[in-house]
Design an enzyme around this catalytic site. Structure first.
Site, PDB file in Angstrom:
ATOM      1  N   SER A 500      40.343  26.975  37.473  1.00 51.37           N
ATOM      2  CA  SER A 500      40.450  28.399  37.225  1.00 51.37           C
ATOM      3  C   SER A 500      39.177  29.170  37.563  1.00 51.37           C
ATOM      4  O   SER A 500      38.900  29.404  38.723  1.00 51.37           O
ATOM      5  CB  SER A 500      40.879  28.622  35.775  1.00 51.37           C
ATOM      6  OG  SER A 500      41.559  29.846  35.653  1.00 51.37           O
ATOM      7  N   ASP A 511      34.038  30.843  50.804  1.00 46.87           N
ATOM      8  CA  ASP A 511      34.498  31.904  51.710  1.00 46.87           C
ATOM      9  C   ASP A 511      33.331  32.708  52.287  1.00 46.87           C
ATOM     10  O   ASP A 511      33.376  33.137  53.449  1.00 46.87           O
ATOM     11  CB  ASP A 511      35.458  32.841  50.980  1.00 46.87           C
ATOM     12  CG  ASP A 511      36.811  32.201  50.716  1.00 46.87           C
ATOM     13  OD1 ASP A 511      37.123  31.187  51.368  1.00 46.87           O
ATOM     14  OD2 ASP A 511      37.552  32.712  49.855  1.00 46.87           O
ATOM     15  N   LYS A 525      44.484  25.722  39.493  1.00 45.74           N
ATOM     16  CA  LYS A 525      45.035  26.759  38.618  1.00 45.74           C
ATOM     17  C   LYS A 525      44.608  28.125  39.154  1.00 45.74           C
ATOM     18  O   LYS A 525      43.438  28.477  39.109  1.00 45.74           O
ATOM     19  CB  LYS A 525      44.554  26.595  37.188  1.00 45.74           C
ATOM     20  CG  LYS A 525      45.052  27.708  36.269  1.00 45.74           C
ATOM     21  CD  LYS A 525      44.504  27.553  34.868  1.00 45.74           C
ATOM     22  CE  LYS A 525      44.912  28.736  34.010  1.00 45.74           C
ATOM     23  NZ  LYS A 525      44.248  29.998  34.412  1.00 45.74           N
TER      24      LYS A 525
END
Length: 753
Positions: A500, A511, A525
């Site tokens: 999470s 990224d 998750k």
């Protein structure tokens, strides 16, 4: 489809008008079980008792009826739930299945005959929740309680029989999750006989004598029965409502007021009390650990192993005998507002339980749970042909914690993962480290805000995560503060337990090309939860209805992909310790599927793709000569092979040979560590298996062993630091490669020597 507007729905609409904390946390980090204990039969002189056991109710209380209706209104309305599910016969059948699993997931108590009787409730639980008449849930639990009593009696009687010959080919099939329900009581007898024999054999192999084994196991089984006998109506209610909540999605949960308090403590890393970790042992609550800086620690009068036998409030409140109480009830008595006094009657660890207790008066205070906060250290990576020695800072972050209440009040010292990490980065900068590894292994998540703000320590403004609500609206959450707390080389270490909020952070770093992601593919998750206090409307003076951790949105990476189900895939991968079919979001039968949305513009600080083959080659060559890493890989392979069997032999010779092999392996490894000059394993001399459960061990010794476990060699962390050191050396040695990998001058300059 939206549910009809009902009184419950209206209440939910009103109570949601007050903002509450957003969470990005995996269920793996939230313990849903409640510790249970027995209340004693005897009375002690000069003490009063206020916690007499009461019969388990057969129906919900008025408050529980209201709470059930509120939860129904919340979970069935698309204005609030990200994926609302109509509460009908189909969902009722799913709730029924989950409730049975929550009570008897190992299929050790119910028979197929019991299940056939329960089937009458299978399509009626939806109506029970809507009406608040939860009699079916209590009826099923009543039978469960009876079956536990029967099994406990059977197990204790087996200890009196001559069934402990271990020369045959019998097996104990311990994994029964996918097995059919036992046909009848006789079939359960056979299962329990194998289980009891396995318990006996474990203790025998640990060197226990028959009379001691019999005594230990008799107490163990008796305590099992006591723990179920002491379950209260609120426990049954929470278990049943969670079966409903979990049928909507894996991360929606219902908390009773007491459970909600404990959850909030775990998120804020602070509480008001005496600063001691308690553990139940037999009928007594004992001190397991003293929290540094708390009232208990400052007093110097409590230590691990001491037993608390009575608690009194203030200067003159009556002392209440707490022997036999449930541990959560004892905790509730000891906790209290800062500045108030609590009196404890304590029997020292070394004294008999019939000894005269010592009276201790403590003033409660706010206690910070430092052992669960971020920590740092420095790993030195030796010089290689590729370059000089490197010092890599490591920050271990066990959770994305935040004291929501403290932040709301603008307290200067509220607990915050980001604030703590920022301080540690400043400390490591002062120690002139060459790079930083952020260790997020087994970090199950926490506050979404903390994940965003923590990312902001490593990027100079920009989006961090995209959040899509139930209606399809997508918002972009990001870092708006200029400046970077750490511009230098960065790696993020993850494993299957990283979930999470950990995945939001790791995904953003990946990224942006801001650092390397190393380890195993994460949990997967990709949903966001909101804590909803059911007492917000009406404004109850005391907590009555509990709270719901409700899935309200799905998050996406700035690149557009979701971590849902797939997780974050590392740039440099370690061997898989836990398969995706065994643990992670992909194991939930009602998890949201993976999907993607449009990417959002963000800075590309780097592109590590050209560097990865070189790092992989260096990593492969290094671990070929790294004994600790090889041993870890070997242990993982053996563990997975053993786990796949789902049974253990009940042949003593086979089990003893296995034990001897494990003992010999540990000793050989320790000798090789000495010969190679490696860090020694402080637990190398521990028994392979002592056969005891956690509450049967010496508390002080077990707590000390737990601390020593943190000092064991960690080849994965060291290898992660070595990989980051490799990246720094390679980029410094090859300016053309550096320009290709790190095109942004600001960051590239800080990766250089």
């Amino acid at each position: 489809m939206k549910a009809k507007t009902t009184p419950a729905t209206v209440l939910v609409a009103l109570l949601l008008t007050t903002p509450v904390a957003l969470l990005a946390q995996s269920d793996s980090s939230t313990d849903k079980k409640t510790s249970q204990v027995q209340l004693p039969e005897h009375e002690k002189p000069n003490l009063i008792r206020s916690m007499e056991p009461s019969p388990l109710p057969r129906a919900a209380t008025a408050d529980q009826t209201t709470a059930a209706k509120l939860v129904y209104g919340l979970l069935s309305d698309s204005r609030y739930a990200y994926r609302p599910v109509t509460l009908d016969d189909t969902l009722s059948a799913d709730i029924y299945k989950r409730y049975l699993e929550s009570l008897d997931g190992g299929k050790q108590f119910f028979t197929a005959q019991d299940i056939a009787k329960f089937d009458a409730y299978k399509l009626k639980l939806d109506d029970a929740i809507k009406s608040g008449d939860l009699a079916p849930a209590y009826a099923i639990f009543s039978t469960y309680k009876q079956r536990v009593d029967q099994r406990v009696t059977f197990a204790r009687n087996l200890l009196k029989q001559d069934i402990f010959d271990f020369s045959g080919t019998d097996r104990y099939e311990y994994d029964r999750e996918d097995a059919p329900w036992a046909t009848d009581a006789a079939a359960l007898d056979a299962l329990w006989k194998a289980s009891v024999r396995n318990d006996w054999l474990r203790l025998k192999l640990a060197g226990k004598k028959p009379e001691d084994i019999r005594k230990t196991l008799d107490k163990r089984y008796a305590n099992m029965g006591k723990s179920i006998a002491e379950l209260k109506g609120e426990d049954v209610f929470q278990t049943f409502l969670n079966s409903y909540a979990n049928s909507v999605d894996p991360h929606t949960d219902y908390f009773t007021p007491k459970t909600a308090d404990n959850f909030n403590v775990s998120m804020s890393l602070s509480l008001e009390g005496i600063g001691a970790v308690l553990q139940k042992q037999d009928d007594v609550v004992a001190i397991r650990e003293i929290v540094p800086g708390g009232p208990a620690g400052k007093s110097g009068k409590l230590k691990p192993g001491d037993r608390v036998v009575a608690v009194g409030q203030g200067e003159s409140g009556a002392m209440e005998d707490v022997i036999g109480w449930r541990i959560d009830d004892v905790v509730a008595k000891i906790r209290g507002a800062k500045g108030t006094k609590v009196r404890l009657d304590v029997i020292p660890a070394e004294a008999g339980l019939d000894s005269q207790p010592q009276r201790l008066v403590l003033v409660r205070d706010k206690v910070r749970l430092e052992d669960q906060a971020a920590k740092s250290k420095v790993i030195t990576i030796p010089a290689t042909e590729g370059g000089p020695q490197k010092r890599i800072g490591v920050i271990e972050l066990p959770g994305f914690y935040q004291d929501f209440e403290g932040r709301r009040k603008n307290s200067s010292d509220y607990a915050s993962a980001t604030r703590d990490v920022a301080k540690l980065l400043e400390k490591l900068r002062g120690e002139k480290v060459d790079g930083v590894v952020l260790d997020l292994r087994n970090n199950g998540g926490g506050s979404l805000n903390e994940a965003i703000e923590l990312t902001g320590l490593f990027i100079d403004r920009g989006p961090v995560v995209q959040v899509r609500e139930s209606g399809g609206r997508v918002s972009v959450e990001g870092d708006s503060d200029t400046g970077i707390a750490w511009e230098g080389p960065l790696a993020v270490l993850i494993n299957r337990g990283s979930a999470s909020a950990s995945e939001i952070f790791a995904g953003a770093i990946q990224d942006y090309g801001r650092g390397l992601v190393i380890g195993e593919t994460s949990f997967g998750k990709g949903t966001v939860q909101n804590l909803v206090d059911l007492d917000r409307w009406p404004a109850n003076e005391e907590a009555r209805f509990g709270q719901v951790k409700l899935t309200i949105a799905q998050f996406f990476r700035v690149s557009g992909g979701s971590t849902q189900n797939k997780g974050v895939v590392p740039d440099v991968a370690f061997p898989v310790s836990v398969d995706a079919s065994e643990y992670g979001e992909s194991t939930y039968d009602n998890a949201l599927p993976w999907t993607r949305i449009s990417a959002v513009p963000h800075t590309a600080y780097g592109n590590f793709a050209p560097l990865l083959p070189k790092l992989e080659a260096l990593h492969t060559a290094r671990i070929a000569n790294d004994k600790e890493f090889q041993w870890w890989s070997q242990d993982v392979a053996e563990f997975r092979e053993e786990r796949a069997k789902k049974w253990v032999s009940l042949n003593e010779a086979d089990r003893r040979a296995e034990r001897d092999r494990e003992d010999a392996k540990r000793k050989t490894r320790q000798e090789q560590r000495k010969a190679l000059g490696l860090d020694l394993d402080p637990l190398a001399d521990d028994s392979f298996d002592d056969g005891l459960s956690a509450n049967e061990r010496d508390i002080a010794k077990d707590a000390e062993r737990e601390k020593l476990a943190d000092k064991r060699p960690d080849p994965l962390l060291r290898e992660s630091a070595a990989i980051l050191a490799d990246a720094v050396r390679l980029l410094n040695a090859d300016r053309q490669l550096s320009a290709q990998v790190l095109p942004t001058a600001t960051i590239a300059g800080h990766w250089a020597d």
